[in-house]
Scaffold this active site. Structure first.
Site, short mmCIF file in Angstrom:
data_model
loop_
_atom_site.label_atom_id
_atom_site.label_comp_id
_atom_site.label_asym_id
_atom_site.label_seq_id
_atom_site.Cartn_x
_atom_site.Cartn_y
_atom_site.Cartn_z
N ASP A 121 0.82 -1.20 0.00
CA ASP A 121 0.00 0.00 0.00
C ASP A 121 0.86 1.26 0.00
OD1 ASP A 121 -2.70 1.24 0.39
OD2 ASP A 121 -1.75 1.97 2.21
N GLU B 42 0.92 -0.54 -5.11
CA GLU B 42 -0.04 0.52 -5.35
C GLU B 42 0.78 1.80 -5.49
OE1 GLU B 42 -3.71 3.04 -3.40
OE2 GLU B 42 -1.96 2.44 -2.26
#
Length: 734
Positions: A414, A467
């Site tokens: 993330d 990401e």
């Protein structure tokens, strides 16, 4: 010299007042230097800190015979007394209402071995949870728990828990120089015990009790204690899956991720836990044809509203859904059903809850001291100090823990963009340049490269997915070639451009034609996943179908066309739960998917479409085999702005039949639309998003067409197609 009589009321060599006070108040820095069995030259004696005890007797560990009585010094909770012999002993402690017999924690020698300390010192201990934290074990034949924690700047660390009434005076720990690790073996306790660490900072200030950074289990929120986990004993039955999974994750393999927040996927009147997920989620994902379930972070996190993206227990599956072994059973069950498991992992930042990592030993241990480097203004979180080797070791060991201990098939990392740039979401003057004067976070880059290299070496076949929302070059290039080393990168540009195009009224789509075509300019610069993730259906953004223009029929048609484009576009696929049933409501993490919507044929039709798209995707090599190669894609029509029509071909390896994809993004059917094709003969219509099976108007090509020898688009053969309104059709040669 013989030992003094056990009845003597006198004490061994008196403690100086400072030492006695430090023991009585739990501030002594070297408990092993003054506690346990000792000998001052006149004979052996035992000293223990047991505040609240009404009496203490030492007994022979083998026979149970008394070897001496310990007397309390000045009501301080410090007991000492002469004893007989040098054999192993236990303490028989009279507490109010009960008697406890146990070994003395301060009778045990050094715990961590030289190899552990060496690897910790070099920050190369990638099995960190086996050395630090709480580990159930036998030591000198005695069962108990070894506690160890890295707190190099602490003045004192004690382990507290239910087993000692959370009294910081009872179990101060030993510091192992120069590693900065404190250790203690507590006998006769085991799995299920709650615990924390009570720490004095370098200035002597008492910190809030800290949860264990490498705890393998934690109590459910709102509780914040760590929990002693049972030794790993899960019997895996997924050998065949693990042996074959490398091929399933290659760039030439089909990957379709079903992104799930377990707590709000389905309630069904049952407790939502990993057993529920085994019964319901695994078969559903398999039936829908997804190759993988991707879970929002399941590492322990204090605030449920963060969805797991502000974790503090990076080694512990959240207690919200069960025990660690339950999570292992879930992964094993998914593998048995032919479904992989990916978890979101957050090494970028952490919340500043007082029981967590923030200023863990009274200093900025895990985070940067300077808030311009160590505090994330958007999320009110602390940023890891990636330049510190011990922090890198901690994070890499966390990632490996999920991959190795739980057989997780991949980690979706993330917020990578926030790690790569020192000025991420900061104004001028709010950030610190690197030593070269630039904005790149060189330490974070080094960490990500190191992490990916270690994963490649230790867990071949596991995926790492970034990401990353910027144009950073080489995210999926190998580390040996100077890249970050990820397997895949979320294609955020495709997602933004495509959704922006789809939100336009079809009247205006001709002016936004590049929203579909531009993504192919860079589609092969990285190995991409096309994400329609949870981020697009929260915070007032509405649902996917809610973004679509037009009346109800057009909204459903537009959504089906979006999915048709997505599944035929180069790149792996990811869809957040609820998107597959076209739920109207925005995602609510406190509720569940709007499953009753499936009573409406339009919603059921979208679900059927997703299932068929997944089935066709994995069965047609030309839709995935050259996903990451320019040779796998060719524009046929990319400039028909007036009609908002797009046509392209997908190609696999030699021998794989090509697939023609045509999208009509207006509500006007177009008949007799001629498109050139490279292969003469029949082209079978393998997908039509306007099929009545999906809730469409059934405009199409009757299951397939024969080519005619009419030149078009540079080809000698062509097809004369009927293009459905707001629809996508795909035809395969043969």
């Amino acid at each position: 010299m013989s030992a003094r009589p056990v009845e003597t009321p006198s004490h061994p060599t008196p403690l100086d007042r400072g030492t006695l006070d430090a023991l009585a108040h739990g501030t002594h820095r070297d408990p092993f230097g003054v506690l346990g069995r000792r000998d001052d030259g006149d004979g052996p004696y035992i000293r223990a800190v047991l505040p609240g005890a009404q009496g203490v007797e030492a007994v022979d560990a083998r026979t149970g015979d008394s070897i001496g009585r310990l007397m309390e010094i000045e009501n301080t909770g410090v007991f000492e007394g002469w004893v007989k012999g040098a054999d192993p002993y236990r303490l028989k402690i009279a507490w109010p209402g009960t008697v406890q017999e146990t070994e003395d924690p301060y009778s045990f020698g050094l715990l961590l071995g030289e190899l552990d300390l060496h690897l910790l010192g070099e920050s190369r201990h990638f099995e960190l949870a086996s050395a630090l934290g709480a580990n159930v074990m036998e030591f000198d034949g005695v069962a108990g728990v070894r506690f160890a924690v890295w707190a190099p700047n602490a003045r004192r660390v004690a382990v507290v828990g239910d087993f000692n009434s959370w009294d910081k005076r009872r179990h101060p720990m030993r510091l192992r120089h120069p590693s900065g690790v404190w250790e203690l073996f507590v006998p006769r306790i085991g799995p299920g015990e709650r615990y924390k660490f009570a720490i004095l900072g370098p200035d002597g200030a008492e910190l809030p009790d800290k949860a264990d950074p490498v705890a393998k289990s934690a109590e459910s929120a709102p509780g914040t204690a760590s929990v002693v986990a049972a030794p790993t004993a899960y019997e895996w039955t997924d050998d065949a899956w693990m042996a074959a999974r490398s091929a399933k994750h290659l760039p030439d393999a089909p990957l379709s991720f079903y992104e799930v927040h377990l707590g709000s996927w389905m309630k069904d009147g049952r407790t939502v836990d990993w057993n529920f997920a085994i019964d319901k989620l695994v078969p559903y994902a398999a039936q829908m044809g997804f190759t993988h379930i991707e879970l929002l972070p399941v590492a322990e996190h204090p605030f449920g509203g963060s969805w797991g993206y502000q974790p503090l227990g990076l080694f512990a599956p959240t207690g919200r859904y069960g025990k660690p072994e339950d999570f292992a059973r879930f992964v094993n069950a998914a593998h048995a059903a032919g479904v992989g498991v990916v978890v979101d992992w957050v090494p970028a930042h952490f919340p500043t809850d007082p029981h967590g990592l923030y200023r863990f030993d009274g200093t900025p241990l895990y985070e940067h001291a300077d808030p311009r480097e160590g505090f994330h203004q958007d999320w009110n979180t602390a940023i890891y100090n990636f330049g510190r080797r011990e922090v890198q070791n901690f994070l890499i060991a966390s990632g490996l823990h999920w991959l190795e201990q739980f057989h997780v098939d991949g980690l979706r990392v993330d917020a990578v963009a926030s790690m790569l740039y020192r000025d991420y979401s900061r104004k001028e003057g709010e950030w610190v340049p690197n030593h070269l004067g630039g904005r790149e976070n060189l330490e974070a880059i080094g960490f990500l490269q190191h992490f990916n290299a270690v994963v490649r070496e230790r867990v071949p076949g596991a995926m790492t997915i970034a990401e990353e929302s910027t144009a950073w070059p080489g995210v999926t290039r190998s580390t040996t070639e100077g890249g970050l080393g990820f397997d895949y990168k979320w294609n955020m540009g495709w997602m933004h451009d495509t959704l922006n195009y789809m939100e336009q009224n079809p009247i205006y789509r001709s002016y936004n034609h590049d929203g579909i075509t531009f993504g192919l300019v860079y589609a092969f610069s990285e190995k991409f996943v096309l994400p329609l993730s949870h981020d697009e259906v929260v915070h007032g953004k509405g649902s996917l179908i809610g973004k679509m223009p037009g009346d109800a029929w057009q909204k459903f048609a537009n959504l089906r066309a979006l999915y048709g484009l997505m599944w035929s576009h180069p790149g792996k696929k990811l869809l957040f739960m609820g998107g597959e049933i076209a739920q109207w409501s925005e995602w609510n993490h406190d509720a569940q998917i709007d499953w009753p919507a499936l009573d409406d044929p339009n919603h059921a039709g979208v679900q059927r479409l997703i299932r068929d798209l997944n089935r066709i995707y994995v069965s047609e090599p030309s839709l995935y085999r050259r996903d990451c190669e320019e040779a796998g894609f060719r524009w046929v029509i990319g400039d028909d702005r007036a009609n908002s029509v797009f046509a392209f071909r997908r190609h696999g390896a030699d021998g794989d039949p090509p697939i023609l994809v045509v999208a009509n993004m207006t509500p006007v059917p177009r008949h007799g639309y001629r498109i050139g094709v490279p292969v003469a003969g029949r082209w079978s219509e393998i997908i039509n998003t306007d099929s009545g099976l999906y809730g469409g108007s059934n405009v199409g090509n009757g299951g397939g067409l024969e080519t005619t020898p009419v030149e078009s688009h540079g080809e000698a053969q062509s097809l004369e197609l009927s293009l459905p309104p707001l629809g996508v059709v795909a035809l395969r040669a043969g």
